[in-house]
Design a protein around this motif. Structure first.
Motif, PDB file in Angstrom:
ATOM      1  N   GLU A   1       0.352  -5.029  -2.564  1.00 51.22           N
ATOM      2  CA  GLU A   1      -1.122  -4.191  -2.528  1.00 51.22           C
ATOM      3  C   GLU A   1      -1.701  -4.674  -3.953  1.00 51.22           C
ATOM      4  O   GLU A   1      -2.921  -5.107  -3.829  1.00 51.22           O
ATOM      5  CB  GLU A   1      -1.018  -2.904  -2.561  1.00 51.22           C
TER       6      GLU A   1
ATOM      7  N   PHE B   1       3.570  -2.477 -13.453  1.00 54.03           N
ATOM      8  CA  PHE B   1       4.213  -2.068 -12.194  1.00 54.03           C
ATOM      9  C   PHE B   1       5.618  -2.157 -12.419  1.00 54.03           C
ATOM     10  O   PHE B   1       6.593  -1.210 -12.168  1.00 54.03           O
ATOM     11  CB  PHE B   1       3.837  -2.824 -10.786  1.00 54.03           C
TER      12      PHE B   1
ATOM     13  N   ILE C   1       2.603  -1.074   4.036  1.00 58.85           N
ATOM     14  CA  ILE C   1       2.068  -0.540   2.445  1.00 58.85           C
ATOM     15  C   ILE C   1       1.583   0.887   2.613  1.00 58.85           C
ATOM     16  O   ILE C   1       2.437   1.714   1.716  1.00 58.85           O
ATOM     17  CB  ILE C   1       0.850  -1.188   2.165  1.00 58.85           C
ATOM     18  N   ARG C   2       1.112   1.489   3.483  1.00 52.14           N
ATOM     19  CA  ARG C   2       0.910   2.579   3.660  1.00 52.14           C
ATOM     20  C   ARG C   2       2.099   3.687   3.851  1.00 52.14           C
ATOM     21  O   ARG C   2       2.046   4.782   3.131  1.00 52.14           O
ATOM     22  CB  ARG C   2       0.086   3.095   4.798  1.00 52.14           C
TER      23      ARG C   2
ATOM     24  N   ALA D   1       5.977  -3.372  -1.096  1.00 51.24           N
ATOM     25  CA  ALA D   1       4.887  -2.733  -0.847  1.00 51.24           C
ATOM     26  C   ALA D   1       4.112  -2.802  -1.995  1.00 51.24           C
ATOM     27  O   ALA D   1       2.718  -3.082  -1.707  1.00 51.24           O
ATOM     28  CB  ALA D   1       5.330  -1.491  -0.225  1.00 51.24           C
ATOM     29  N   PHE D   2       4.251  -2.301  -3.131  1.00 47.49           N
ATOM     30  CA  PHE D   2       3.248  -2.066  -4.066  1.00 47.49           C
ATOM     31  C   PHE D   2       2.646  -3.254  -4.733  1.00 47.49           C
ATOM     32  O   PHE D   2       1.504  -3.366  -5.282  1.00 47.49           O
ATOM     33  CB  PHE D   2       3.999  -1.278  -5.316  1.00 47.49           C
TER      34      PHE D   2
ATOM     35  N   HIS E   1      10.021  -0.918  -1.847  1.00 48.59           N
ATOM     36  CA  HIS E   1       9.098  -0.192  -2.416  1.00 48.59           C
ATOM     37  C   HIS E   1       8.459  -1.225  -3.320  1.00 48.59           C
ATOM     38  O   HIS E   1       7.216  -1.187  -3.308  1.00 48.59           O
ATOM     39  CB  HIS E   1       9.812   0.770  -3.353  1.00 48.59           C
TER      40      HIS E   1
ATOM     41  N   GLN F   1       3.420   3.806   0.323  1.00 45.44           N
ATOM     42  CA  GLN F   1       2.615   4.367  -0.704  1.00 45.44           C
ATOM     43  C   GLN F   1       2.683   5.641  -0.435  1.00 45.44           C
ATOM     44  O   GLN F   1       2.356   6.457  -1.315  1.00 45.44           O
ATOM     45  CB  GLN F   1       1.308   3.659  -0.531  1.00 45.44           C
ATOM     46  N   GLY F   2       2.755   6.431   0.872  1.00 47.79           N
ATOM     47  CA  GLY F   2       2.493   7.525   1.090  1.00 47.79           C
ATOM     48  C   GLY F   2       3.842   8.420   0.867  1.00 47.79           C
ATOM     49  O   GLY F   2       3.668   9.684   1.529  1.00 47.79           O
TER      50      GLY F   2
END
Lengths: 219, 259
Positions: free
Chosen positions: A104, A151, A58-59, A100-101, A97, A62-63
């Protein structure tokens, strides 16, 4: 070289290209739904390793910008020996992508269920799978609907970046038409309008579900 | 009473001990906080225990260890001859045989009262839906709310919700019932209906461990009352000596404050 005028025909070509935007969004959303559920479950796991791996995943997503994710998958596939294929690259990158979103978002929804629910289910002898299936996930999914639709709107708009790796969807079709007609305001105005027509109803739907949910969460 | 007798026969046939719960040298810490300090407790089958003490004294933690909602760091807990500390399948077996009622009811809000009561028997015990519903209606009748079966928890009063929670636990046909401050979240006028249900249960011979501040209930149904403070059991005895002739200073203080 002739510059052709922006007419009805050009307009239709752009509108028709929306089908590829919708198809890519649908694939990424479906794949992200499966991936996101796995990520969310790993994130709330009692075991350390699934939790750490999911957090790292996830990091990273998201990053970093979505465009870089698309580039890395697109060029990475080439390095790994696959033929360059914008379709597959865009689908894979957007699926990761979205996983991950959504992972979370859904982790938050699972954690929003009061711990007493899990405790009551545990005390009744229900084990992990049944607790999740019958108690936690049905309640979490009600909270999840509105942010998930929200989303989806982001994801639809995000597919426009796939134009850069040569995937011919709405935005890319706009670029192609613009190269021929040279009337960027008309062309990209049309492109934007089509995105708006796709996204606005979803935004309305998300907001309405949020209101409905906040009314129905009295315990 | 026949149920109690039947249980006793089963126990005799199996050649098992008379202890429902056996705790030995139990210690638990939350970080540096010593939540349970060398707790020793033996509960016989059919015995009714009331546990009281100031908040943060470890009384909830104590009964939550019995179905392993909390894990202990030291000592041994045996419930109905299943050694929890040995782990594995024993934990599942113990949870199936102990019912628990919580302060905040913890009914499943997305299910009807009937579904709340039938889920675990169907999924854990593998009982058919028809059978599970029959059992559920019988227990809803027993807690005197059979007419609420099709409603959702949010449509019920607090007292009704807590009685559903009791019925839900009973549907698993538990040998031991754990009550964690079952009346503390209720409006005063609803406390009695829940206590009456618990008194009925006690009369039927159920093994019960209740954390509660209802001293009237303790006097009426408890075989033994336990006083805890700072994770320790400080006094334990039958209600009359416990209330009328307490020895421990902290218990005297505590009784002085609540009466």
């Amino acid at each position: 070289m002739l510059i052709r005028p922006f007419g009805w025909n050009e307009f239709l070509i752009i509108v028709m290209a929306a089908q590829w935007t919708i198809a890519l969004s649908a694939i990424a959303f479906a794949g992200g739904g499966v991936g996101g559920l796995l990520i969310a479950l790993a994130r709330v796991s009692d075991a350390r390793w699934p939790r750490l791996l999911a957090t790292g995943f996830i990091r990273i997503f998201q990053g970093t910008p979505l465009l870089m994710q698309l580039f890395l998958v697109f060029f990475g596939m080439n390095i790994l020996g696959f033929a360059i294929n914008p379709w597959i690259a865009a689908a894979v990158a957007l699926t990761l992508h979205a996983s991950a979103f959504l992972g979370e978002i859904w982790r938050g929804c699972i954690e929003a269920i009061p711990p007493g629910q899990r405790e009551a289910a545990t005390a009744l002898g229900l084990r992990y799978v049944n607790r999740m299936r019958y108690i936690i996930l049905p309640q979490a999914s009600r909270i999840a609907v509105a942010p998930t639709v929200g989303f989806l709107v982001q994801l639809i708009k995000g597919t426009s970046l796939a134009a850069i790796i040569g995937f011919t969807e709405l935005t890319r079709q706009g670029q192609i038409i613009n190269n021929a007609t040279f009337s960027p305001f008309m062309v990209f105005g049309t492109v934007a309008a089509v995105y708006f027509v796709l996204c606005w109803p979803l935004s309305l739907l998300a907001r309405r579900m949020e209101v409905k949910f906040s009314r129905s969460t009295t315990r | 009473m026949t149920e109690a007798k039947a249980n006793a026969t089963v126990a005799a046939v199996r050649g098992t001990s008379d202890l429902a719960v056996h705790m030995e040298g139990v210690n638990k810490w939350y970080g540096a906080f010593h939540a349970l300090n060398n707790v020793n407790l033996e509960v016989s089958r059919g015995e009714r225990i009331v546990i009281c003490g100031p908040s943060g004294s470890g009384k909830s933690t104590l009964i939550r260890c019995i179905n392993q909602l909390e894990v202990i760091q030291q000592g041994r807990i045996v419930v109905d001859n299943h050694d929890l500390t040995a782990g594995g399948k024993n934990v599942d077996l113990v949870r199936q045989e102990t019912g628990m009622v919580f302060q905040s009811f913890n009914l499943f809000p997305h299910m009807t009262v009937l579904e709340n009561c039938t889920l675990a028997p169907m999924k854990v015990r593998g009982i058919s839906k028809v059978e599970a519903e029959k059992t559920a209606r019988r227990f809803l009748e027993r807690v005197r709310i059979p007419e609420q079966a099709e409603k959702y928890p949010a449509q019920l009063s607090g007292g009704q919700q807590q009685r559903v929670a009791i019925a839900r636990a009973l549907c698993m046909n538990p040998k031991i019932m754990l009550f964690d401050e079952p009346t503390s979240a209720l409006d005063p006028e609803m406390v009695k209906e829940v206590l009456d249900t618990m008194i009925d249960l006690a009369k039927e011979g159920m093994t019960m461990l209740c954390v509660t501040h209802e001293m009237g209930f303790a006097r009426q149904v408890a075989d033994r009352v336990i006083f805890m403070d700072r994770g320790e059991i400080l006094e334990m005895g039958p209600p009359d000596t416990f209330f009328d002739n307490p020895k421990n200073e902290r218990l005297k203080n505590f009784l002085g404050q609540i009466s």
